[in-house]
Write a protein that holds these residues in place. Structure first.
Motif, short mmCIF file in Angstrom:
data_model
loop_
_atom_site.label_atom_id
_atom_site.label_comp_id
_atom_site.label_asym_id
_atom_site.label_seq_id
_atom_site.Cartn_x
_atom_site.Cartn_y
_atom_site.Cartn_z
N SER A 81 0.82 -1.21 0.00
CA SER A 81 0.00 0.00 0.00
C SER A 81 0.85 1.26 0.00
O SER A 81 0.43 2.30 -0.50
N GLY A 85 -3.41 -4.83 -4.11
CA GLY A 85 -4.76 -5.14 -4.55
C GLY A 85 -5.11 -6.58 -4.27
O GLY A 85 -4.33 -7.34 -3.68
N THR A 110 -7.97 -2.56 -6.77
CA THR A 110 -7.02 -1.78 -5.98
C THR A 110 -7.81 -0.74 -5.18
O THR A 110 -9.04 -0.70 -5.22
N ALA A 139 -7.13 -1.54 -0.35
CA ALA A 139 -6.32 -2.39 -1.22
C ALA A 139 -6.56 -3.88 -0.99
O ALA A 139 -6.29 -4.68 -1.87
#
Length: 678
Positions: A327, A362, A382, A408
């Motif tokens: 992230s 994601g 995502t 995410a």
């Protein structure tokens, strides 16, 4: 009675009169009183028996899978460089904790039990101790019967702050390279300790090197949770920061293989631990052995997250797809990896060749195409988008995308949610859930609010709860929603979590734990029993002894609570339906995919249709370990046909199968599974 901390209301119940925290469930002052400290549900239901399980520290993912191959699904967690909780199914349909020790699945086989715990290990006798507590590396000496100090040298490739208590000394030494590190000599007298706080916090997955001075008898040293004596004075261990598990026959042995996607030391794995690898545990002689080197899979710094199996080239052998993006921070754009099985048990990374070296954090899901002759589609979600990729000329290309505000690691749920024969994807999000329709010609995003579903949820799972052939949605904290005719859903008030205003982290999986023909629930909730901040604050200034007395007194007044962040409550919910609602389908695939992962099951009978997948509807978020197919057959007296289409295109069909004794659907190339000895 007890006090509602959120609203100040007093709740009454016929149980003993004790004050306990519970949570407000409506903004207008209505209160929802939890039934018990270990029961997270809004109300009792005679159909369910709720059994509290162990509170677990620092969970990343949780799920269900037959980890020892005995035909009974087990419970597992993955934890951020911390001790994993694994409970094996008993013959009496209960669960026995300690499976991590039974199956030798410790994060560091050289020092079993060294993984971080929420508190100090409970050793039977005093000693010179080395353990990881939370994000701290702890060196402690409380062995009053032993002579001499606990001394040695410690080195780790990460900056730390060193705290001492009592007569404990730390002499900093120069780092051997330009890479920032912590290195020093320690000397700890009786009733003293050193604690190293990693910077940034909770970065305890990197290699830790400890050299115990020769003057210290190894028999007096206790390591980790198991308090075991080291075999030598020179120690090195690295916690794996496990995220995703993949349980599948990857070696073609028809036995168990457990691929473990491990993290990347906050993106610095190639710097601090260049030899690090993911893990592949192969079942052998009643335990797992390490087999990653045989696969030729290279880590190359991937901060591994989600992992799943797919026969992407439809050759009968499973391939592996792994999420590598983070992230934020270093290597946040690390490309995802696709490991193609080039020969039995050996893999080659070809993500770029297939157009799937996607960057960033994601979650993904494989979705069958409406035309069974076509390759599977991939949905990639995502924090700011949801995208669809389709195979064109041996390469996946983006064919559709939409902006999406989410997280995410939002879960993606794949199933025939509309009962039309096509598969849809539900994305569950605290920021707004949505349904993605995938047809042969178009894609459409439908907000949950248009379907009669709550717009925001912390967790979701698909389940045909009553076996009527319609997929239902279990959402946290709102409970079970059932699909009606058309594309609308209604709330059932079944298994609603107390405290609807608090969208807590959760993991959930539905499965037939006791093999009685109905589906049970394994549920974990983060910080659901956490003491209010006003009660936790005094612990910062109280010592160990005073703190223990304070927490005991508080719990005597307010009821059981947890006092540390990142503690997950876990419960097993046994469904005691009056009649069987589901049948378990037995599948035997080809040698490279003996569980039949990715196979599509279709059937009809009594005006109802069956349309489900093997291994693609796992309730875990980053993993794939539940490869059992459950068919909702409560309203079907006789099946007309039942077919299994394997990923390589092979179709096996049975006419008029007995729903009470379903046949095994065996691929023509299948071999008999390896017998498991228990």
């Amino acid at each position: 009675m007890y006090l509602n901390w959120s609203s100040g209301f007093i709740c009454f119940r016929p149980s003993p009169l004790v004050l306990r925290p519970c949570w407000m469930v409506a903004l207008l002052g209505l209160t929802g009183c939890d039934l018990a400290p270990d029961n997270p549900f809004q109300r009792s239901d005679p159909q369910f028996t709720v059994t509290p399980l162990e509170t677990v520290f620092n969970i990343d993912d949780a799920g269900v899978g037959d980890l020892n191959g005995d035909g009974r699904p087990d419970l597992w967690t993955t934890n951020h460089s911390a001790h994993q909780w694994l409970a094996l199914a008993n013959h009496d349909h209960g669960f026995q904790a300690g499976g991590i020790d039974v199956l030798a699945l410790h994060q560091e086989p050289r020092i079993p039990g060294i993984a971080a715990m929420a508190g100090e290990p409970q050793c039977a006798t005093p000693g010179k101790r080395l353990f990881v507590e939370g994000a701290q590396i702890v060196l402690k000496h409380n062995d009053g019967s032993a002579q001499g100090a606990f001394s040695g040298e410690l080195h780790l490739p990460w900056p730390s702050r060193v705290h001492s208590r009592g007569n404990a000394k730390w002499e900093a030494l120069a780092c051997p390279s330009d890479l920032s590190c912590t290195k020093g000599h320690f000397r700890i007298a009786q009733d003293s300790e050193l604690r190293l706080d990693t910077i940034p916090a909770r970065s305890d997955g990197f290699p830790i090197n400890v050299t115990i001075d020769p003057s210290v008898p190894l028999a007096e040293v206790q390591l980790g949770r198991l308090c075991a004596a080291p075999g030598q004075h020179q120690l090195e261990f690295a916690l794996k920061d496990r995220h995703g598990l993949l349980l599948a026959d990857l070696s073609g042995s028809s036995g168990l293989d457990l691929f473990i996607s491990r993290g990347g030391a906050r993106g610095r794995l190639e710097q601090v631990h260049p030899g690090a690898l993911d893990e592949l545990r192969v079942w052998q002689n009643g335990q797992y052995r390490e087999g990653i080197l045989e696969t030729e899979i290279k880590k190359e710094g991937c901060p591994g997250r989600q992992v799943g199996a797919v026969d992407i080239d439809r050759d009968g052998d499973l391939d592996i797809y792994q999420v590598c993006g983070r992230s934020e921070g270093m290597n946040s754009d690390s490309p995802n990896r696709l490991y193609i099985q080039i020969e039995r048990g050996k893999f080659e990374e070809r993500g770029k060749d297939w157009g799937l070296a996607l960057e960033g954090a994601g979650t993904f899901a494989w979705v069958p195409s409406p035309d069974p002759e076509n390759a599977v589609k991939m949905v990639w979600a995502t924090a700011d988008s949801i995208r669809v990729f389709e195979l064109e000329a041996q390469r996946y290309r983006e064919t559709w995308s939409s902006h999406f505000d989410g997280d995410a690691e939002d879960p993606l749920l794949v199933g025939d949610l509309q009962g039309k024969g096509d598969f849809s994807v539900a994305r569950i999000s605290k920021k707004g859930s949505t349904l993605l329709e995938l047809s042969s010609s178009s894609y459409k995003l439908i907000p949950f609010s248009e379907l009669g579903l709550p717009q925001q949820s912390a967790e979701g799972d698909l389940v045909d709860f009553n076996g009527d052939g319609k997929l239902d949605l279990f959402l946290v904290p709102q409970g079970l929603f059932q699909r009606q005719d058309g594309n609308q859903w209604t709330k059932s008030n079944i298994l609603q979590i107390a405290g609807r205003d608090n969208l807590r982290e959760a993991r959930s999986t539905w499965f037939d734990a006791d093999q009685d023909g109905d589906l049970d629930l394994w549920l974990t909730l983060k910080d659901s029993q956490l003491a209010p901040r006003v009660l936790r604050w005094p612990l910062k200034v109280l010592g160990t002894n005073l703190g223990a007395g304070y927490t005991s007194l508080s719990e005597a007044i307010f009821g059981p609570m947890t006092w540390q962040l990142h503690m997950w409550q876990s419960v097993f919910v046994e469904n005691q339906s009056e009649r069987p609602t589901h049948a378990e389908l037995k599948i035997l695939g080809p040698p490279g995919n003996s569980q039949g992962i990715g196979a599509r099951i279709t059937g009809s009978g009594g005006g109802l249709s069956i349309n489900t997948l093997v291994g693609q509807t796992d309730g875990s978020r980053l993993s794939q370990t539940l490869n059992t197919a459950y068919l909702g057959v409560a309203d079907i007296k006789q099946l007309n046909t039942l077919s299994v289409r394997f990923p390589d295109g092979t179709v096996v069909t049975h006419q008029n199968p007995d729903i009470n004794n379903l046949p095994v659907f065996q691929h023509p190339d299948a071999v008999k599974p390896v017998a498991i000895q228990n």
